[in-house]
Scaffold this motif. Sequence first.
Motif, mmCIF file in Angstrom:
data_model
loop_
_atom_site.group_PDB
_atom_site.id
_atom_site.type_symbol
_atom_site.label_atom_id
_atom_site.label_comp_id
_atom_site.label_asym_id
_atom_site.label_seq_id
_atom_site.Cartn_x
_atom_site.Cartn_y
_atom_site.Cartn_z
ATOM 1 N N ASP A 9 33.238 46.738 52.847
ATOM 2 C CA ASP A 9 34.033 46.471 54.053
ATOM 3 C C ASP A 9 34.717 47.736 54.552
ATOM 4 N N ARG A 46 33.867 39.155 45.051
ATOM 5 C CA ARG A 46 33.617 40.494 45.592
ATOM 6 C C ARG A 46 34.390 41.555 44.791
ATOM 7 N N ASN A 94 40.915 39.680 52.290
ATOM 8 C CA ASN A 94 41.288 39.231 53.632
ATOM 9 C C ASN A 94 42.701 38.649 53.583
ATOM 10 N N GLU A 128 37.433 51.333 57.843
ATOM 11 C CA GLU A 128 36.961 49.953 57.681
ATOM 12 C C GLU A 128 35.925 49.696 58.774
ATOM 13 N N TYR A 129 34.979 48.804 58.533
ATOM 14 C CA TYR A 129 33.794 48.727 59.386
ATOM 15 C C TYR A 129 33.661 47.442 60.187
ATOM 16 N N GLU A 130 33.865 46.299 59.584
ATOM 17 C CA GLU A 130 33.621 45.053 60.315
ATOM 18 C C GLU A 130 34.943 44.435 60.761
ATOM 19 N N SER A 143 42.831 47.539 48.606
ATOM 20 C CA SER A 143 41.979 46.936 49.632
ATOM 21 C C SER A 143 42.025 47.821 50.867
ATOM 22 N N PRO A 144 40.879 48.399 51.268
ATOM 23 C CA PRO A 144 39.595 48.445 50.581
ATOM 24 C C PRO A 144 39.727 49.137 49.223
ATOM 25 N N THR A 203 35.303 46.793 48.786
ATOM 26 C CA THR A 203 35.597 45.434 49.259
ATOM 27 C C THR A 203 37.080 45.292 49.620
#
Length: 380
Positions: free
Chosen positions: A309, A147, A177, A205-207, A167-168, A174
């Motif tokens: 992300d 990614r 994690n 951040e979305y998810e 990150s992001p 992306t």
Amino acid sequence: MRNSTRSEVDPFIVMDVMEAARKAEEAGRRIIHMEVGQPSTGAPEEAQQALVRALENDALGYTVALGLPALRERIARMYGEWYNVDLDPGRVVVTSGSSGAFLLAFTALFDSGDRVGIGAPGYPSYRQILHALGLTPVDIETAAENRLQPVPSDLSGLDLAGLMVASPANPTGTMLNRDAMAALIGATQEAGAAFISDEIYHGIEYEAKAVTALELTNDAYVINSFSKYFSMTGWRVGWMVVPEDHVRVVERLAQNMFICAPHASQVAALAAMDCEEELQANLAVYARNRQLMLEGLPKAGFSKIAPPDGAFYVYADVSELTQDSRAFAAEILEKAGVAVTPGLDFDPVRGATTLRFSYARSTADIEEGLSRLRSFMENR
Ligand SMILES: Cc1ncc(COP(=O)(O)O)c(C=O)c1O
């Protein structure tokens, strides 16, 4: 007069796009801005009011170099609220945006000539600031299957004094994690190198929630800013968290390089940290825009994209459409009236076949931009 060789840094190509867009607007055209990496919203209302009140009874002179104590404490408290991390406010340094933090971090951590790894694609200024400081930026060509983030095996043989991650990330959106971040921290520390984490897009951040390096180690520099989630780009205020035994080193540098971050901006930033409702409303707009982009870009013919992300960018592989992203961006601006960023800003090698689309603006603009992109591609 003479110039130093280290001052020979590349310009931001996106600035050329912005200038071309400005000229088109001057000539009466309406341009949709998908090139800019900043919110169209201003600082939260209460942040503005706090500054108005401060102006009435405070001369707003220099603050101490590390920043207003109340702001450092509030930032430390945020780490408890957002990540359940217990952070000593004494480790927080208020800076002139994350850009000011890069200067402090790179100067505090590295000696001339040191090699510092940065992911490609990545935020262009890392490379240019490192170069301007007489350091050696080392591009790590990241892989699509990772990614477009670096992984520990990428570091072997690079002889790095430091690794910078985001990150992001910008331009991809992306995230690393927890496991991926832990693995990179481990590999960096094993190599005796410093780990620097650019967390400027945290909160957008979305998810899943973004992981801060501070959840995993105290032995890292973490850089953040009020520019993005807090919607305060022009106020030039950010922060950095450093290991306890680095505070004094950074303080001395900050005293000499900046004296302090802008006092007025620190007052507003403190108040902005309690404006969650307004900031969450901004976030809801980005989330809606992201959905529209993920549906609309493939329909327009930009199908090689990965769902971001976080942040507010989509990075598209356009290798089937062009080998010259700069010329392609110019054509899109000219024929569709949509400004986009050529990937060359982020990846000097592979960026000739990528574009970055920003969805930080209003939803109405995103809808209009997508519809224009679709008709442009149909008629191409
Ligand atoms: C990844 C990243 N880091 C840092 C910055 C600089 O931000 P600041 O306004 O905090 O200096 C940007 C700006 O776009 C960015 O995208």
